[in-house]
Design an enzyme around this catalytic site. Structure first.
Site, short mmCIF file in Angstrom:
data_model
loop_
_atom_site.label_atom_id
_atom_site.label_comp_id
_atom_site.label_asym_id
_atom_site.label_seq_id
_atom_site.Cartn_x
_atom_site.Cartn_y
_atom_site.Cartn_z
N LYS A 53 0.89 -1.10 0.05
CA LYS A 53 0.00 0.22 -0.04
C LYS A 53 0.89 1.26 -0.18
CE LYS A 53 -3.85 -2.50 2.24
NZ LYS A 53 -4.55 -2.86 3.42
N GLN A 97 -4.28 -1.53 9.59
CA GLN A 97 -4.28 -2.98 9.21
C GLN A 97 -4.93 -3.83 10.22
OE1 GLN A 97 -3.44 -3.35 5.98
NE2 GLN A 97 -3.75 -5.65 6.26
N ASP A 120 -10.94 2.70 4.20
CA ASP A 120 -11.21 1.36 4.02
C ASP A 120 -12.91 1.06 4.40
OD1 ASP A 120 -9.51 -0.66 3.71
OD2 ASP A 120 -8.79 -0.20 6.12
N1 GUN Z 1 -6.87 -6.99 6.66
C1 GUN Z 1 -7.37 -7.77 5.57
N2 GUN Z 1 -7.83 -7.04 4.43
C2 GUN Z 1 -7.88 -5.83 4.95
C3 GUN Z 1 -8.29 -4.48 4.52
O1 GUN Z 1 -8.96 -4.46 3.34
N3 GUN Z 1 -8.09 -3.45 5.19
C4 GUN Z 1 -7.43 -3.40 6.15
N4 GUN Z 1 -7.09 -2.47 7.03
N5 GUN Z 1 -6.94 -4.51 6.93
C5 GUN Z 1 -6.93 -5.74 6.05
#
Ligand code: GUN
Length: 294
Positions: A53, A97, A120
């Site tokens: 990311k 995350q 998100d």
């Molecule tokens: N963990 C697994 N998928 C995601 C996601 O799309 N966003 C975040 N923040 N954590 C995750």
């Protein structure tokens, strides 16, 4: 043979578009999209995702930062960082995350993120707006799946879409998106999960299947009808002595079997996966450009 839905290609196109729009935003309004990433603990998969990311931000000319906290950090400290980012005008998107270590309450952390920076789409305000069909941030993986339908002109109107898996990140939001009352959606949606006695009862009726259960090769050819559209969200590591690393990544759908019956199918890797990051970039750009008025 099935059309192979190339998420890598579509994601690249989306990222190129965002790059151009970012240059314009910077030139005309002096705004550089900013994304702050919080990584708690040392989950190896999370480390990989957060780095991907961050790299995507750099490629697009976004401002980006990663804050790493130790596995035993207390919730108060994590909340303090989020509060700081909420008040920082150079940050337009905040991403925590997941998963978080167990001493930290995931809901309290997500609730602490300003809905206007919740790229998100996990905050209850954004989840609620999605359910109501109102504008707001949409979780990245489901948003990416909708982009794939669009790009490949796959109409959902009146189709029976069966979602397997009821997570807040994929299952529930994709079910909501597909049944929205708009021209890109209008599907008849069934959301099934682990408590179904026989999942194949549902999948056999499906025109479209979104598999998001986290079980390698779960969907087999005898569970689907001819001409089905398959969206495989799974990312599962299985042993494979024939590869250099000793493992390979497979989806929730048995690609070898099911691709012979499907009209269209996403491969793993290279299907849904690349779309998630592209949509995170898109959400961050939208936040910076002030698309949503909260
Ligand atoms: N963990 C697994 N998928 C995601 C996601 O799309 N966003 C975040 N923040 N954590 C995750």
């Amino acid at each position: 043979m099935a059309i192979i839905i190339d998420g890598k290609l579509v994601a690249e196109k989306i990222r190129n578009d965002i790059k151009v729009k970012t240059e314009i935003l910077s030139r005309e309004r002096g705004i550089k999209p900013g994304l702050a990433l919080l990584l708690v603990g040392n989950n190896p998969a999370s480390e990989i995702y957060v780095n991907m990311k961050f790299k995507a931000c750099q490629q697009l000319g976004f401002h980006s930062l990663i804050k790493r906290l130790p596995d035993d950090v207390n919730e108060h400290e994590a909340l303090g960082i989020i509060a700081q980012w909420n008040n920082d005008s150079s940050i337009h998107g905040i991403l925590v995350q997941l998963p978080l270590p167990k001493q930290i309450n995931e809901n309290r952390v997500i609730n602490a993120i300003s809905p206007s920076k919740d790229v998100d789409g996990f905050h209850p305000v954004n989840a609620g707006n999605l359910m109501l069909g109102l504008p707001g941030f949409v979780p990245c993986t489901p948003a990416g799946i909708m982009e794939l339908f669009n790009h490949y002109n796959i109409s959902l109107k009146g189709k029976h879409a069966v979602v397997i898996g009821r997570s807040n990140i994929v299952g529930k939001p994709i079910a909501n998106l597909m049944l929205q009352k708009n021209q890109n959606a209008n599907a008849i949606v069934t959301l099934c999960h682990s408590q179904a006695e026989d999942i194949s009862y549902y999948t056999k009726q499906a025109d479209i299947i979104v598999a998001a259960i986290g079980v390698a090769n779960f969907v087999k050819a005898d569970m689907v009808k001819d001409g089905v559209v398959i969206i495989d969200v799974g990312i599962n590591r299985i042993d494979d002595a024939g590869t250099e690393k000793g493992y390979k990544i497979v989806g929730d759908v048995d690609y070898q079997e099911v691709s012979h019956k499907a009209a269209a199918i996403t491969p793993v890797p290279g299907g849904v996966g690349p779309m998630t990051i592209a949509m995170l970039m898109s959400n961050t750009y939208d936040s910076a450009s002030g698309k949503y008025a909260f």
